[in-house]
Motif scaffolding. Structure first.
Motif, PDB file in Angstrom:
ATOM      1  N   PRO A  96       0.814  -1.223   0.000  1.00  0.00           N
ATOM      2  CA  PRO A  96       0.000   0.000   0.000  1.00  0.00           C
ATOM      3  C   PRO A  96       0.839   1.261   0.000  1.00  0.00           C
ATOM      4  CG  PRO A  96      -0.163  -1.140   2.111  1.00  0.00           C
ATOM      5  CD  PRO A  96       0.510  -2.075   1.174  1.00  0.00           C
ATOM      6  N   ALA A  97       2.035   1.221   0.621  1.00  0.00           N
ATOM      7  CA  ALA A  97       2.905   2.400   0.619  1.00  0.00           C
ATOM      8  C   ALA A  97       3.375   2.718  -0.798  1.00  0.00           C
ATOM      9  CB  ALA A  97       4.101   2.179   1.539  1.00  0.00           C
ATOM     10  N   LEU A  98       3.734   1.691  -1.555  1.00  0.00           N
ATOM     11  CA  LEU A  98       4.163   1.900  -2.940  1.00  0.00           C
ATOM     12  C   LEU A  98       3.002   2.382  -3.806  1.00  0.00           C
ATOM     13  CD1 LEU A  98       6.476  -1.209  -3.364  1.00  0.00           C
ATOM     14  CD2 LEU A  98       7.192   1.180  -3.631  1.00  0.00           C
ATOM     15  N   LEU A  99       1.817   1.842  -3.573  1.00  0.00           N
ATOM     16  CA  LEU A  99       0.649   2.290  -4.331  1.00  0.00           C
ATOM     17  C   LEU A  99       0.326   3.745  -4.018  1.00  0.00           C
ATOM     18  CD1 LEU A  99      -1.584  -0.888  -4.013  1.00  0.00           C
ATOM     19  CD2 LEU A  99      -0.561   0.011  -6.115  1.00  0.00           C
ATOM     20  N   ALA A 100       0.455   4.135  -2.749  1.00  0.00           N
ATOM     21  CA  ALA A 100       0.223   5.537  -2.381  1.00  0.00           C
ATOM     22  C   ALA A 100       1.270   6.436  -3.018  1.00  0.00           C
ATOM     23  CB  ALA A 100       0.252   5.688  -0.852  1.00  0.00           C
ATOM     24  N   THR A 101       2.523   5.971  -3.038  1.00  0.00           N
ATOM     25  CA  THR A 101       3.588   6.740  -3.693  1.00  0.00           C
ATOM     26  C   THR A 101       3.298   6.892  -5.177  1.00  0.00           C
ATOM     27  OG1 THR A 101       5.223   5.932  -2.096  1.00  0.00           O
ATOM     28  CG2 THR A 101       6.064   6.817  -4.175  1.00  0.00           C
ATOM     29  N   THR A 141       5.437   5.079 -12.429  1.00  0.00           N
ATOM     30  CA  THR A 141       5.495   3.767 -13.063  1.00  0.00           C
ATOM     31  C   THR A 141       6.336   2.799 -12.244  1.00  0.00           C
ATOM     32  OG1 THR A 141       5.287   4.797 -15.251  1.00  0.00           O
ATOM     33  CG2 THR A 141       6.102   2.530 -15.178  1.00  0.00           C
ATOM     34  N   ALA A 142       7.497   3.283 -11.769  1.00  0.00           N
ATOM     35  CA  ALA A 142       8.369   2.427 -10.967  1.00  0.00           C
ATOM     36  C   ALA A 142       7.677   1.981  -9.682  1.00  0.00           C
ATOM     37  CB  ALA A 142       9.661   3.176 -10.630  1.00  0.00           C
ATOM     38  N   ALA A 143       6.973   2.893  -9.020  1.00  0.00           N
ATOM     39  CA  ALA A 143       6.279   2.550  -7.772  1.00  0.00           C
ATOM     40  C   ALA A 143       5.219   1.485  -8.007  1.00  0.00           C
ATOM     41  CB  ALA A 143       5.660   3.802  -7.163  1.00  0.00           C
ATOM     42  N   VAL A 144       4.482   1.600  -9.107  1.00  0.00           N
ATOM     43  CA  VAL A 144       3.434   0.621  -9.408  1.00  0.00           C
ATOM     44  C   VAL A 144       4.049  -0.745  -9.707  1.00  0.00           C
ATOM     45  CG1 VAL A 144       1.619   0.001 -11.056  1.00  0.00           C
ATOM     46  CG2 VAL A 144       1.764   2.335 -10.181  1.00  0.00           C
ATOM     47  N   VAL A 145       5.141  -0.768 -10.473  1.00  0.00           N
ATOM     48  CA  VAL A 145       5.788  -2.046 -10.798  1.00  0.00           C
ATOM     49  C   VAL A 145       6.335  -2.704  -9.532  1.00  0.00           C
ATOM     50  CG1 VAL A 145       7.690  -3.129 -12.047  1.00  0.00           C
ATOM     51  CG2 VAL A 145       6.313  -1.379 -13.170  1.00  0.00           C
ATOM     52  N   PHE A 146       6.943  -1.918  -8.644  1.00  0.00           N
ATOM     53  CA  PHE A 146       7.453  -2.485  -7.393  1.00  0.00           C
ATOM     54  C   PHE A 146       6.302  -2.965  -6.504  1.00  0.00           C
ATOM     55  CE2 PHE A 146      11.463  -0.034  -8.214  1.00  0.00           C
ATOM     56  CZ  PHE A 146      12.294  -1.142  -8.259  1.00  0.00           C
TER      57      PHE A 146
END
Length: 227
Positions: A96-101, A141-146
């Motif tokens: 969720p942190a990466l999705l929020a980012t 894009t990077a945050a979503v892929v991670f």
């Protein structure tokens, strides 16, 4: 079960949480679909250079469909936040942190518009706004892929979400690497344009399918019995 003559026990907090997560999943699916349609309409209807240009060119200030494009981007940003909210308890906090980012950087990319042609180094001279926009788009894009990678290995996410994330990550990683290399070697052109659209389409399909899976999940994550 409640004894005869006694009022029914109130719904368990876990059950209420499951309902809230399914609602968030449904909202995420709706935002993803609405955002994708708005961005697609702006790109297709706009006067852009087709597949040789960037998707972001549809949002250049003053463009006929810039508002539609920005609304679509903000809807997609909201969808990322809602997917994070719809994830079941126990999922690695990084997801969720990466999705929020990703949501924040997506919103920034929609709010900070690039100049005509969305120029980027090393082959074009870029303004500060171009760099902010381009950097935010890449970071999103990077945050979503991670986030996909994290969900693929997070057991509590559930088998369906893990499979969707794993398949999307396997496809997204080589595409992202290829588009990054192409931007450095050949710059703007049909190769980068097509690859960018493939990555965005993959992200949208993953978001829509994951949100739908979370919305349709019927298995409670906390079951309480009342006697």
């Amino acid at each position: 079960m409640a004894e005869p003559g006694r009022p029914a026990a109130p719904a368990a907090p876990g059950a209420r949480g499951d309902v809230a997560r399914r609602v968030a999943g449904s909202a995420a699916a709706g935002c993803t679909l609405a955002g994708a349609v708005a961005v697609t309409l702006a790109v297709v209807a706009g006067p852009g250079p087709g597949f040789t240009g960037y998707v972001s060119e549809a949002g250049i200030a003053g463009g006929a469909h810039a508002t539609t494009y920005r609304i679509g981007i903000l809807a997609l940003a909201g969808a990322l936040l809602l997917i994070g909210a719809a994830l079941p308890p126990g999922v690695w906090a990084a997801a969720p942190a990466l999705l929020a980012t990703g949501a924040v950087f997506t919103a920034v990319s929609g709010a900070v518009t690039c100049s005509d042609g969305c120029p980027l180094p090393p082959f074009e001279r870029a303004t500060t706004a171009d760099l902010v926009h381009g950097g935010a788009s890449i970071a999103a894009t990077a945050a979503v892929v991670f986030a996909m990678i994290t969900l693929a290995v997070s057991g509590p996410a559930g088998p369906t979400v893990r499979r969707l994330a794993g398949a999307a990550a396997v496809l997204a990683l080589p595409l992202c690497a290829t588009v990054g290399l192409a931007m450095l070697v050949v710059g703007r052109g049909s190769v980068v344009g097509v690859l960018e659209r493939l990555i965005l389409a993959l992200a949208v399909l993953w978001g829509l399918s994951t949100a739908t899976a979370l919305a349709l999940c019927k298995e409670p994550h906390a079951i309480r019995s009342f006697h």
